[in-house]
Scaffold this active site. Structure first.
Site, PDB file in Angstrom:
ATOM      1  N   ASP A  81      -1.910   0.408  -1.790  1.00 40.16           N
ATOM      2  CA  ASP A  81      -1.503   0.581  -0.427  1.00 40.16           C
ATOM      3  C   ASP A  81      -2.141   1.116  -0.143  1.00 40.16           C
ATOM      4  O   ASP A  81      -2.656   2.158  -0.868  1.00 40.16           O
ATOM      5  CB  ASP A  81      -0.380   0.316   0.464  1.00 40.16           C
ATOM      6  CG  ASP A  81       0.531  -1.466   0.566  1.00 40.16           C
ATOM      7  OD1 ASP A  81       0.280  -2.171  -0.118  1.00 40.16           O
ATOM      8  OD2 ASP A  81       2.006  -0.915   0.778  1.00 40.16           O
TER       9      ASP A  81
HETATM   10  N1  URA Z   1       5.009  -1.102  -2.285  1.00 41.64           N
HETATM   11  C1  URA Z   1       4.643  -0.827  -1.869  1.00 41.64           C
HETATM   12  O1  URA Z   1       4.882  -1.567  -0.491  1.00 41.64           O
HETATM   13  N2  URA Z   1       2.998  -0.424  -1.576  1.00 41.64           N
HETATM   14  C2  URA Z   1       2.595  -0.541  -2.742  1.00 41.64           C
HETATM   15  O2  URA Z   1       1.282   0.116  -2.521  1.00 41.64           O
HETATM   16  C3  URA Z   1       3.242  -0.547  -3.808  1.00 41.64           C
HETATM   17  C4  URA Z   1       4.391  -0.995  -4.031  1.00 41.64           C
END
Ligand code: URA
Length: 243
Positions: A106
């Site tokens: 993310d």
């Molecule tokens: N899980 C998440 O919620 N975000 C990420 O960036 C990676 C795994």
């Protein structure tokens, strides 16, 4: 053995665009073995010929694999109209060789992200069948206890019909109403970790990927920096799946 055009070989190695390479050749900067080359479409054999640009030997690699310590604020994509991407922040020499991120972190997640131009490798490492475990460090608002550890181990129900595979949750410490944990998952569902914690009524404040398969993030790589994987590191990605 790979027989290919000299300009393709040089552009695959990140030396420049085809047009820039034409310029290098025109100004006499490129040699194959002992001979200065004046045409871009000369064919070379990457196993037999030595190629030099301004005296520097260029080693041909079919694919490139780099590790980035992803900073917050950039998205895991190759290009975007509004947001800065992980490819935008690569050093110039890695920008023109078709690198893309292997999976997604993310925008606000930091840590280990592999970029490559090897589609098969990306497909293999992301395939759920390969069971490549990914390990994250997370800071959670509130308290985490053995009930949460058990629930993660059993498999979290995300509430929309999606049931997560068993995950390993390890509590590190709690301070100022926040709990630091390590969590390992073998899948890559959208926002998976945040949604898993949300399912047990908790909020993720900070998330950092620290391990991909058996490959650990080198903490000497500062956020936003990259380096190429060594052969051992490449192999280590698949280690945890060999057990
Ligand atoms: N899980 C998440 O919620 N975000 C990420 O960036 C990676 C795994």
């Amino acid at each position: 053995m790979a027989v290919m055009r000299l300009d393709k070989m040089l552009s695959d190695c990140g030396i420049g665009s085809r047009r820039e390479i034409k310029e290098y050749i025109k100004r006499g900067s490129v040699k194959v073995d002992e001979k200065t080359i004046n045409k871009s479409d000369v064919k070379i054999n990457t196993d037999k010929n030595s190629v030099f640009v301004d005296g520097k030997k260029i080693i041909y690699k079919k694919f490139t694999y780099i590790v980035m310590n992803k900073p917050a604020g950039v998205i895991s994509a190759t290009e975007d109209k509004k947001e800065q991407t992980v490819v935008d922040i690569l050093p110039d020499k890695y920008k023109k060789i078709g690198l893309f991120p292997v999976g997604r972190l993310d925008k606000d997640t930091v840590g280990l992200l592999i970029l490559t131009n090897d589609g098969k490798f990306a497909h293999n490492t992301l395939s759920p069948k390969k069971h490549i475990w990914k390990k994250y460090f997370a800071t959670i608002l509130g308290f985490i206890d053995q009930n949460d550890v058990d629930a993660f181990f059993k498999g979290i129900d995300l509430g929309n019909g999606e049931i997560c595979k068993s995950a390993k949750l390890e509590i590190c410490n709690t301070e100022n109403g926040k709990t630091n944990v390590f969590i390992e998952i073998s899948e890559g569902k959208f926002h998976q970790i945040k949604r898993m914690f949300s399912s047990v009524g908790k909020e993720v404040l900070f998330l950092k990927r620290v391990k991909f398969g058996g490959f650990k993030l080198d903490e000497n790589i500062k956020e936003g920096e990259v380096r190429e994987l060594t052969e051992e590191e490449f192999e280590s990605i698949f280690e945890s799946t060999l057990k």
